[in-house]
Motif scaffolding. Structure first.
Motif, PDB file in Angstrom:
ATOM      1  N   GLY A 160      32.838 150.860   5.706  1.00 49.21           N
ATOM      2  CA  GLY A 160      33.795 149.800   6.008  1.00 49.21           C
ATOM      3  C   GLY A 160      34.450 149.248   4.756  1.00 49.21           C
ATOM      4  N   ARG A 161      33.660 149.083   3.701  1.00 44.81           N
ATOM      5  CA  ARG A 161      34.211 148.598   2.435  1.00 44.81           C
ATOM      6  C   ARG A 161      35.159 149.611   1.821  1.00 44.81           C
ATOM      7  NH1 ARG A 161      28.116 146.921   1.679  1.00 44.81           N
ATOM      8  NH2 ARG A 161      28.209 144.802   2.527  1.00 44.81           N
ATOM      9  N   LEU A 162      34.798 150.888   1.886  1.00 49.80           N
ATOM     10  CA  LEU A 162      35.678 151.939   1.373  1.00 49.80           C
ATOM     11  C   LEU A 162      36.996 151.960   2.153  1.00 49.80           C
ATOM     12  CD1 LEU A 162      33.106 154.843   0.871  1.00 49.80           C
ATOM     13  CD2 LEU A 162      34.276 153.544  -0.930  1.00 49.80           C
ATOM     14  N   GLY A 163      36.880 151.823   3.472  1.00 51.78           N
ATOM     15  CA  GLY A 163      38.085 151.804   4.295  1.00 51.78           C
ATOM     16  C   GLY A 163      38.972 150.614   3.984  1.00 51.78           C
ATOM     17  N   SER A 164      38.336 149.469   3.687  1.00 44.66           N
ATOM     18  CA  SER A 164      39.104 148.277   3.323  1.00 44.66           C
ATOM     19  C   SER A 164      39.875 148.493   2.034  1.00 44.66           C
ATOM     20  CB  SER A 164      38.160 147.077   3.183  1.00 44.66           C
ATOM     21  OG  SER A 164      38.854 145.944   2.716  1.00 44.66           O
ATOM     22  N   GLU A 221      34.243 141.251   3.919  1.00 42.59           N
ATOM     23  CA  GLU A 221      32.865 140.792   4.105  1.00 42.59           C
ATOM     24  C   GLU A 221      32.806 139.577   5.020  1.00 42.59           C
ATOM     25  OE1 GLU A 221      30.228 142.436   3.214  1.00 42.59           O
ATOM     26  OE2 GLU A 221      31.520 143.947   2.289  1.00 42.59           O
ATOM     27  N   LEU A 222      33.765 138.660   4.867  1.00 41.02           N
ATOM     28  CA  LEU A 222      33.796 137.478   5.744  1.00 41.02           C
ATOM     29  C   LEU A 222      34.047 137.889   7.193  1.00 41.02           C
ATOM     30  CD1 LEU A 222      35.843 134.973   3.519  1.00 41.02           C
ATOM     31  CD2 LEU A 222      33.395 134.852   4.062  1.00 41.02           C
ATOM     32  N   ILE A 223      34.957 138.840   7.376  1.00 41.52           N
ATOM     33  CA  ILE A 223      35.266 139.300   8.733  1.00 41.52           C
ATOM     34  C   ILE A 223      34.080 140.059   9.330  1.00 41.52           C
ATOM     35  CG2 ILE A 223      36.738 140.878  10.051  1.00 41.52           C
ATOM     36  CD1 ILE A 223      39.004 140.135   8.076  1.00 41.52           C
ATOM     37  N   GLY A 270      22.120 138.261   1.808  1.00 38.35           N
ATOM     38  CA  GLY A 270      22.322 139.687   1.982  1.00 38.35           C
ATOM     39  C   GLY A 270      23.243 140.265   0.921  1.00 38.35           C
ATOM     40  N   PHE A 271      23.397 141.591   0.987  1.00 41.80           N
ATOM     41  CA  PHE A 271      24.253 142.263   0.005  1.00 41.80           C
ATOM     42  C   PHE A 271      25.699 141.808   0.124  1.00 41.80           C
ATOM     43  CE2 PHE A 271      27.060 145.729  -1.306  1.00 41.80           C
ATOM     44  CZ  PHE A 271      26.638 145.902  -2.613  1.00 41.80           C
ATOM     45  N   GLY A 272      26.158 141.563   1.357  1.00 40.57           N
ATOM     46  CA  GLY A 272      27.532 141.125   1.550  1.00 40.57           C
ATOM     47  C   GLY A 272      27.813 139.806   0.858  1.00 40.57           C
ATOM     48  N   THR A 273      26.880 138.865   0.982  1.00 41.33           N
ATOM     49  CA  THR A 273      27.042 137.574   0.314  1.00 41.33           C
ATOM     50  C   THR A 273      27.046 137.730  -1.198  1.00 41.33           C
ATOM     51  OG1 THR A 273      25.959 136.430   2.145  1.00 41.33           O
ATOM     52  CG2 THR A 273      26.055 135.275   0.046  1.00 41.33           C
ATOM     53  N   LYS A 274      26.144 138.586  -1.713  1.00 41.86           N
ATOM     54  CA  LYS A 274      26.121 138.841  -3.154  1.00 41.86           C
ATOM     55  C   LYS A 274      27.430 139.480  -3.621  1.00 41.86           C
ATOM     56  CE  LYS A 274      21.082 139.419  -3.370  1.00 41.86           C
ATOM     57  NZ  LYS A 274      19.973 140.378  -3.645  1.00 41.86           N
ATOM     58  N   LEU A 275      27.954 140.380  -2.792  1.00 41.37           N
ATOM     59  CA  LEU A 275      29.219 141.030  -3.143  1.00 41.37           C
ATOM     60  C   LEU A 275      30.356 140.014  -3.205  1.00 41.37           C
ATOM     61  CD1 LEU A 275      30.793 143.661  -3.660  1.00 41.37           C
ATOM     62  CD2 LEU A 275      31.103 143.855  -1.186  1.00 41.37           C
ATOM     63  N   ILE A 276      30.409 139.114  -2.238  1.00 46.18           N
ATOM     64  CA  ILE A 276      31.446 138.086  -2.224  1.00 46.18           C
ATOM     65  C   ILE A 276      31.369 137.229  -3.487  1.00 46.18           C
ATOM     66  CG2 ILE A 276      32.199 135.955  -1.098  1.00 46.18           C
ATOM     67  CD1 ILE A 276      31.510 137.232   1.577  1.00 46.18           C
ATOM     68  N   ARG A 277      30.164 136.787  -3.816  1.00 44.06           N
ATOM     69  CA  ARG A 277      29.997 135.931  -4.997  1.00 44.06           C
ATOM     70  C   ARG A 277      30.345 136.686  -6.275  1.00 44.06           C
ATOM     71  NH1 ARG A 277      24.162 133.064  -3.492  1.00 44.06           N
ATOM     72  NH2 ARG A 277      24.944 131.728  -1.797  1.00 44.06           N
ATOM     73  N   GLY A 278      29.894 137.950  -6.365  1.00 43.30           N
ATOM     74  CA  GLY A 278      30.175 138.724  -7.570  1.00 43.30           C
ATOM     75  C   GLY A 278      31.653 138.989  -7.757  1.00 43.30           C
TER      76      GLY A 278
END
Length: 305
Positions: A160-164, A221-223, A270-278
């Motif tokens: 999903g991230r790659l597609g985004s 990630e939010l979606i 989770g990883f998504g939250t860490k990704l958003i913050r990073g």
């Protein structure tokens, strides 16, 4: 590559047509004042011929203009005879200035043709690059799915991230300015959720190549979180995204309503939250989240220019 014979003939005919129109104007002006400069109306015809059709038709226009000018000189010999060498001076000045105009016009035309050819070449390269990126994304997603067959949820998240990222890059390459608006990115990310109550509002905000992919990841990630646990996980849920731009900062207000009731904020990260913050920190921005019984709310502030 030389143009077709028919186009060459049409170019010369059009250039000579410009000269004949100029001659008609010159004839009309002569009825008002016969002492008006003989070649005055021919200069625009020469410039137009060179710009539109090139050096050859421009030179042909000079030749025809010279012939018509000499005929006019013969008709006006009564007053030209009063000035010694007036015919020679008029003709020499016209040939000199006309030649300069044709050179300028043809040079401008050549530069415009080169610029157009370069733009077409770049557009072709961008389409080819976009096509290759799409193929590469498909291959990588397939590799991820095969590698993580035992963990399909993680594979789906990565794909999903790659597609985004690909979707955002596609938006960037479609634009002549290599920018994508925030509204376009949100529309692309929210495409799978057509039918849900979603409200987007804010001014047009073009995002460049540096910020657009990163911001797309954050929104993705939010979606994704809203689709799993929030407003987009239920038919009754509502998502509102509002944004404003000012002082080189983009502020995005994210608000969810009508999803599953939230008793307490999630304890684990989770990883998504860490990704958003990073990603937010890498952009030099901030994000504040709050969990309320009605749904999750967040305020994202990032530099956008």
């Amino acid at each position: 590559m030389r143009p077709p014979w028919s186009e060459t003939v049409a170019a010369y005919a059009s250039a000579l047509g410009f000269v004949l129109i100029a001659a008609l104007f010159r004839f009309g002006l002569a009825q008002i004042d016969p002492k008006i400069l003989i070649f005055s109306t021919f200069y625009p015809a020469l410039l137009a011929s060179a710009i539109m059709y090139g050096r050859g038709p421009g030179i042909a226009a000079i030749v025809l203009s010279t012939v018509l000018g000499l005929i006019t000189m013969q008709q006006q010999s009564s007053w030209l005879a009063e000035i010694d060498a007036a015919r020679t001076i008029n003709l020499a000045l016209f040939l000199l200035s006309g030649g300069i105009l044709v050179w300028i016009g043809s040079a401008y035309r050549n530069s415009q043709q080169k610029l157009t050819a370069e733009q077409e070449r770049r557009a072709l390269l961008l389409r080819e690059l976009n096509h290759r990126n799409k193929n590469a994304t498909t291959v990588v997603q397939s590799i991820v799915s095969q590698t993580l067959r035992a963990d399909p949820e993680t594979a789906a998240a990565i794909n999903g991230r790659l597609g985004s990222l690909f979707a955002t890059n596609d938006l960037l390459t479609r634009s002549e300015t290599y920018s994508a608006s925030l509204a376009d990115i949100l529309d692309e990310e929210l495409r799978p959720f057509i039918g849900h109550a979603i409200l987007l509002s804010g001014p047009p905000v073009p995002l460049g190549q540096k910020i657009a992919p990163s911001l797309a990841l954050i929104l993705h990630e939010l979606i994704t979180n809203a689709a799993k646990h929030g407003a987009l996980s239920t038919p009754e849920g509502r998502l509102t995204v509002q944004w404003e731009a000012g002082d080189r900062l983009l502020t995005v207000h994210w608000s969810e309503h009508g999803g599953p009731n939230i008793v307490t904020a999630p304890e684990s990260t989770g990883f998504g939250t860490k990704l958003i913050r990073g990603v937010t920190a890498a952009l030099g921005g901030t994000i504040d989240k709050s969990w309320q019984p009605s749904g999750m709310k967040a305020t994202l502030v990032v530099p956008y220019c």
